[in-house]
Design a protein around this motif. Structure first.
Motif, mmCIF file in Angstrom:
data_model
loop_
_atom_site.group_PDB
_atom_site.id
_atom_site.type_symbol
_atom_site.label_atom_id
_atom_site.label_comp_id
_atom_site.label_asym_id
_atom_site.label_seq_id
_atom_site.Cartn_x
_atom_site.Cartn_y
_atom_site.Cartn_z
ATOM 1 N N MET A 78 0.819 -1.202 0.000
ATOM 2 C CA MET A 78 0.000 0.000 0.000
ATOM 3 C C MET A 78 0.857 1.259 0.000
ATOM 4 O O MET A 78 0.542 2.254 -0.662
ATOM 5 N N ILE A 79 1.992 1.200 0.731
ATOM 6 C CA ILE A 79 2.801 2.415 0.848
ATOM 7 C C ILE A 79 3.449 2.758 -0.492
ATOM 8 O O ILE A 79 3.618 3.941 -0.835
ATOM 9 N N ASN A 80 3.757 1.712 -1.295
ATOM 10 C CA ASN A 80 4.335 1.989 -2.610
ATOM 11 C C ASN A 80 3.343 2.720 -3.493
ATOM 12 O O ASN A 80 3.704 3.645 -4.217
ATOM 13 N N PHE A 81 2.087 2.296 -3.398
ATOM 14 C CA PHE A 81 1.048 2.962 -4.185
ATOM 15 C C PHE A 81 0.907 4.418 -3.766
ATOM 16 O O PHE A 81 0.807 5.326 -4.611
ATOM 17 N N ALA A 82 0.968 4.665 -2.430
ATOM 18 C CA ALA A 82 0.851 6.040 -1.939
ATOM 19 C C ALA A 82 1.997 6.889 -2.462
ATOM 20 O O ALA A 82 1.799 8.027 -2.910
ATOM 21 N N ILE A 83 3.227 6.319 -2.448
ATOM 22 C CA ILE A 83 4.382 7.088 -2.936
ATOM 23 C C ILE A 83 4.240 7.379 -4.423
ATOM 24 O O ILE A 83 4.517 8.490 -4.893
ATOM 25 N N PHE A 84 3.746 6.367 -5.179
ATOM 26 C CA PHE A 84 3.547 6.541 -6.623
ATOM 27 C C PHE A 84 2.579 7.689 -6.903
ATOM 28 O O PHE A 84 2.859 8.601 -7.695
ATOM 29 N N VAL A 85 1.435 7.684 -6.195
ATOM 30 C CA VAL A 85 0.438 8.742 -6.395
ATOM 31 C C VAL A 85 1.012 10.097 -5.997
ATOM 32 O O VAL A 85 0.812 11.111 -6.689
ATOM 33 N N ALA A 86 1.773 10.113 -4.896
ATOM 34 C CA ALA A 86 2.339 11.381 -4.434
ATOM 35 C C ALA A 86 3.316 11.948 -5.445
ATOM 36 O O ALA A 86 3.314 13.160 -5.718
ATOM 37 N N VAL A 87 4.137 11.063 -6.054
ATOM 38 C CA VAL A 87 5.111 11.543 -7.046
ATOM 39 C C VAL A 87 4.389 12.104 -8.268
ATOM 40 O O VAL A 87 4.740 13.172 -8.783
ATOM 41 N N ILE A 88 3.338 11.392 -8.735
ATOM 42 C CA ILE A 88 2.580 11.900 -9.890
ATOM 43 C C ILE A 88 1.997 13.269 -9.569
ATOM 44 O O ILE A 88 2.046 14.209 -10.368
ATOM 45 N N MET A 89 1.469 13.392 -8.323
ATOM 46 C CA MET A 89 0.838 14.648 -7.939
ATOM 47 C C MET A 89 1.857 15.780 -7.928
ATOM 48 O O MET A 89 1.605 16.870 -8.453
ATOM 49 N N PHE A 90 3.042 15.499 -7.367
ATOM 50 C CA PHE A 90 4.069 16.545 -7.281
ATOM 51 C C PHE A 90 4.520 16.967 -8.675
ATOM 52 O O PHE A 90 4.613 18.163 -8.984
ATOM 53 N N LEU A 91 4.785 15.968 -9.550
ATOM 54 C CA LEU A 91 5.239 16.319 -10.910
ATOM 55 C C LEU A 91 4.162 17.103 -11.649
ATOM 56 O O LEU A 91 4.459 18.077 -12.356
ATOM 57 N N GLY A 92 2.899 16.690 -11.471
ATOM 58 C CA GLY A 92 1.809 17.416 -12.122
ATOM 59 C C GLY A 92 1.722 18.843 -11.641
ATOM 60 O O GLY A 92 1.514 19.776 -12.429
ATOM 61 N N ALA A 93 1.901 19.051 -10.324
ATOM 62 C CA ALA A 93 1.828 20.411 -9.797
ATOM 63 C C ALA A 93 2.951 21.261 -10.354
ATOM 64 O O ALA A 93 2.740 22.414 -10.759
ATOM 65 N N VAL A 94 4.174 20.690 -10.436
ATOM 66 C CA VAL A 94 5.309 21.442 -10.978
ATOM 67 C C VAL A 94 5.040 21.798 -12.433
ATOM 68 O O VAL A 94 5.261 22.935 -12.878
ATOM 69 N N TRP A 95 4.521 20.836 -13.188
ATOM 70 C CA TRP A 95 4.240 21.077 -14.612
ATOM 71 C C TRP A 95 3.192 22.188 -14.756
ATOM 72 O O TRP A 95 3.304 23.086 -15.589
ATOM 73 N N THR A 96 2.124 22.094 -13.901
ATOM 74 C CA THR A 96 1.064 23.103 -13.951
ATOM 75 C C THR A 96 1.614 24.503 -13.752
ATOM 76 O O THR A 96 1.241 25.444 -14.438
ATOM 77 N N VAL A 97 2.537 24.634 -12.783
ATOM 78 C CA VAL A 97 3.037 25.976 -12.484
ATOM 79 C C VAL A 97 3.985 26.458 -13.575
ATOM 80 O O VAL A 97 3.970 27.632 -13.952
ATOM 81 N N LEU A 98 4.791 25.548 -14.134
ATOM 82 C CA LEU A 98 5.846 26.003 -15.049
ATOM 83 C C LEU A 98 5.401 26.164 -16.493
ATOM 84 O O LEU A 98 6.000 26.917 -17.232
ATOM 85 N N THR A 99 4.320 25.451 -16.916
ATOM 86 C CA THR A 99 4.003 25.479 -18.340
ATOM 87 C C THR A 99 3.480 26.849 -18.777
ATOM 88 O O THR A 99 2.884 27.579 -18.002
ATOM 89 N N LYS A 100 3.745 27.163 -20.073
ATOM 90 C CA LYS A 100 3.302 28.455 -20.603
ATOM 91 C C LYS A 100 1.840 28.414 -21.061
ATOM 92 O O LYS A 100 1.151 29.406 -21.054
ATOM 93 N N ASP A 101 1.392 27.227 -21.485
ATOM 94 C CA ASP A 101 0.060 27.078 -22.056
ATOM 95 C C ASP A 101 -0.978 27.000 -20.935
ATOM 96 O O ASP A 101 -0.920 26.117 -20.081
ATOM 97 N N VAL A 102 -1.932 27.935 -20.938
ATOM 98 C CA VAL A 102 -2.888 27.993 -19.824
ATOM 99 C C VAL A 102 -3.837 26.815 -19.848
ATOM 100 O O VAL A 102 -4.148 26.217 -18.817
#
Lengths: 284, 116, 81, 247
Positions: C1-25
């Motif tokens: 279960m903890i591996n799944f939580a880490i996987f979801v957390a990593v996806i969430m973090f990368l998505g948030a970084v992408w959201t903030v950095l991308t130029k396309d609204v």
């Protein structure tokens, strides 16, 4: 004295009713405001202060409660008197939204003074924030739209900080009631105390219009009509001062090395100096 | 588990704060504000989590025997409230943003407020 | 279960970084929807199904829809001028 | 020139954020006496203990499944939201009301025409709408037994109206929605005042005597959730009408 909740409930019902009463809104506004003032005077004269109202019948640390003390009743009188004075400046306004915002602001400022619960206080501040933002945007021109948008973004960022501090308080102390927090706070670690205090202070400074966060004030005063300025300063300012006084000086007393009065004094001193310098630079 | 939850929510809060402070497009600022809000909500729920906790719903007599193992319901109730407040903030700010675009003819927060 | 939580957390973090950095609204809006949905999964892992349902319905679906409506309305304005 | 300024802003922001992160790290490793933020133990005398044991009014009371208690909702989150802290929820409803009023007030009204929807969407829209209504209704009726509740139920019901708007079918008028919203909002507060005249406390749950786990349990909780669901649905639908109305 359970009926003190009427001070909050009656304006909220009026806020809904104002969707339908198109031309009678102004009469309702005078009626509700005078009702609030008279009810406050009635409580003041009734002679059973201080008292504690448990909403829903759940006793103090478990449910939400309203606290009326000697200081509270004077601030309540101030807020409602300010409301009565400021509605005399309201000229012929036809939009029903203006009246709804006003009623919600009246309820929120009364509630901010009365409430004895941390999360309830946060909700009342949010309510007053939205009402003020709507009132500032009332003219819907270039200046007021920019002012309202900037105020909304700033204050919602600040309120998220206060939400985080509420979460930290609940995790460490297990309660949300002001009196209960004040009793349990001495058992907290110094560093944790400082973190909670910084998070909460930074959100209160926006309401109090103190230096690092007072840049929204000028634009919003320029962009809004006169009665809205009276609302912002007379009602929200008074209620915010009382909330800050109670939370910062009674719930978070001067303990350990953190002296809040000194910090607040330095900040307000800087506010006065920087505000005056800014006013001198402004072209007439 | 608790560490994973708290670290991931803190990272969301910091990424969102970076976005609010540096972006200039209003819609991007509001998205970043929403990211902070999601992070804070997760932080609050993670504060109430205990290792191997149970869902706070009574299903039978067995769950009443295990009341001590349930996760804390109060932060969840607070978060339910704060999610709806976040929706309200977003809706109001978006309407203001559309009008801002109309009046300023720009969607940057740095546009001047003076006429002309 | 903890591996799944880490996987979801990593996806969430990368998505948030992408959201903030991308130029396309528009892309930022869509990826924000994914981040919000992932946070709903995290709420489910924290044994908070009430919050998970509310986040999925309100925080993810309706907020994203509002953002997209606003984006379309602002884009229309630019085309007219 | 502009890029340099932006780079400077980025660097300053990163410095501020790293300072904040360092401060939080310092708080977490601080070794002093007293309760710490990073402590993993639950605090003594937490408010939630009484909520879970349902003995706020009577210290020693216990309860069993299928028996009565002071609050008979099986979902404890719901019992906290709509019973122990009901006043918060009513204020939250007001927050949504105010913001959506401001939304309709501020948004510019300009002419806008919708593209004609495809035949498939037009034909299948009623089925989808009924499905959404059923799911939403199930959610707020069962809010005290299973996860869900008034707010997501309202969101789901409003989705059905969104489908109606997108497929070009006339469902409800915007004026009707306003009436529904105001009536639901006023009746929440009227019930609060009625309980003041019955029991002497505002917003008290005055229907008692039902058992945990029944469909008809929880006293006023299903009533409040129903009102909240209709109010939220009406408000959110108003937003869609603002965006997609043909003027």
């Amino acid at each position: 004295m359970n009926s003190v909740v009427f001070l909050v409930v009656i304006p909220l019902i009026a806020a809904f009713l104002s969707l339908f009463l198109e031309t009678k809104n102004k009469i309702i506004m005078y009626l509700v405001t005078f009702f609030n003032l008279l009810f406050t005077i009635f409580i003041f004269k009734s002679g059973c202060i201080p008292f504690n109202v448990a909403i829903g019948g759940w006793k103090a640390p478990y449910g939400i409660n309203f606290v009326v003390t000697d200081i509270t009743i004077y601030f309540l009188l101030l807020v409602n008197t300010a409301a009565v004075i400021s509605i005399t400046l309201v000229k012929d306004i036809k939009e029903y939204q203006f009246y709804s915002f006003y009623f919600v602001l009246l309820a929120a400022t009364n509630g901010m003074v009365l409430t004895g619960d941390m999360f309830n206080f946060y909700l009342f501040t949010e309510l007053s924030t939205f009402a003020i933002a709507g009132l500032v945007a009332y003219k819907r021109d270039r200046l007021s739209t920019g002012a309202a948008l900037k105020f909304l973004i700033l204050s919602s960022t600040a309120s998220l900080f206060s939400l985080a501090s509420i979460g930290l308080i609940y995790k460490t102390l297990g309660t949300l009631n002001f009196a209960d927090i004040a009793v349990k706070l001495p058992s907290l670690n110094q560093a944790s105390f400082n973190l909670i205090l910084i998070l909460f202070l930074s959100s209160m400074l926006v309401e109090l219009k103190i230096f690092p966060f007072n840049l929204w004030v000028v634009k919003s005063y320029e962009g809004s009509i006169t009665s809205v300025n009276m609302f912002t300063h007379g009602m929200l300012g008074t209620a915010g001062i009382y909330g800050a006084v109670r939370i910062l000086l009674i719930v978070f007393p001067n303990m350990y090395k953190t002296n809040i009065s000194t910090i607040l004094m330095i900040l307000s001193f800087m506010t006065v100096i920087i505000g005056e310098v800014g006013a001198l630079k402004e072209k007439i | 588990m608790t560490k994973v939850f708290i670290l991931s929510s803190l990272s969301l809060v910091f990424v969102g704060l970076y976005g609010v402070l540096t972006r200039k497009n209003i819609v991007k600022i509001l998205i970043a504000l929403n990211i902070i809000e999601t992070g804070i909500n997760m932080l609050l729920v993670a504060f109430g989590y205990i290792e191997g906790g149970l869902t706070p719903i009574l299903q039978s007599d067995l769950s009443i025997a295990n009341l001590d193992k349930m996760v804390d319901p109060v932060p969840q109730a607070l978060v339910l409230t704060s999610i709806v407040i976040g929706l309200g903030t977003t809706a109001f700010a978006l309407a203001l943003a559309i009008r801002y675009k109309n009046t300023h003819n720009s969607n940057l927060i740095t546009a001047t407020d003076e006429e002309g | 279960m903890i591996n799944f939580a880490i996987f979801v957390a990593v996806i969430m973090f990368l998505g948030a970084v992408w959201t903030v950095l991308t130029k396309d609204v528009f892309r930022a809006i869509v990826i924000f929807g994914i981040v919000s949905l992932m946070s709903s999964v995290m709420f489910l892992l924290m044994q908070a199904p009430d919050v998970a349902i509310t986040e999925a319905a309100i925080g993810s679906a309706i907020t994203t829809a509002l953002f997209i409506f606003t984006y379309k309305k602002m884009e229309d304005k630019r085309d007219e001028r | 020139m502009k890029d340099e300024k932006s780079l400077f802003l980025n660097i300053v922001t990163l410095l501020i954020l790293s300072f904040m992160a360092f401060y939080i790290y310092k708080v977490s490793i601080d070794t002093g006496s007293g309760i710490k933020i990073t402590d993993n133990i639950t605090p003594k005398m937490r408010v939630a203990d009484k909520y879970l044991k349902k003995n706020v009014l009577d210290e020693k009371s216990t309860y069993a499944f299928g028996q009565t208690a002071e609050d008979t909702s099986a979902n404890i989150v719901t019992s906290v939201v709509v019973d122990y802290r009901l006043f918060d929820t009513t204020l939250e409803v007001i927050v949504l009301f105010v913001t959506i009023l401001g939304f309709g007030f501020v948004i510019p009204k300009d002419k806008r025409s919708i593209k004609k929807p495809s035949v498939i969407l037009y034909r299948w829209a009623p089925i989808l709408m009924v499905l959404m209504l059923i799911i939403g209704g199930y959610m707020f009726i069962n809010g005290h037994l299973s996860p869900g509740g008034g707010f997501p139920a309202g969101a789901i019901i409003s989705t059905s109206i969104l489908i109606g708007v997108l497929s070009g079918r006339k469902t409800v008028k915007s004026k009707t929605l306003k009436v529904i919203e105001a009536i639901a909002g006023i009746s929440i507060f009227i019930i609060g005042i009625v309980s003041f005249f019955i029991k002497g406390n505002f917003f008290q749950n005055f229907i008692v005597g039902d058992r945990i786990g029944d469909l008809f349990s929880g006293g006023l909780i299903p009533v409040f959730y129903g009102l909240i669901a209709f109010k939220v649905a009406a408000e959110l639908s108003n937003i869609y009408f603002e965006f997609y109305e043909e003027c």
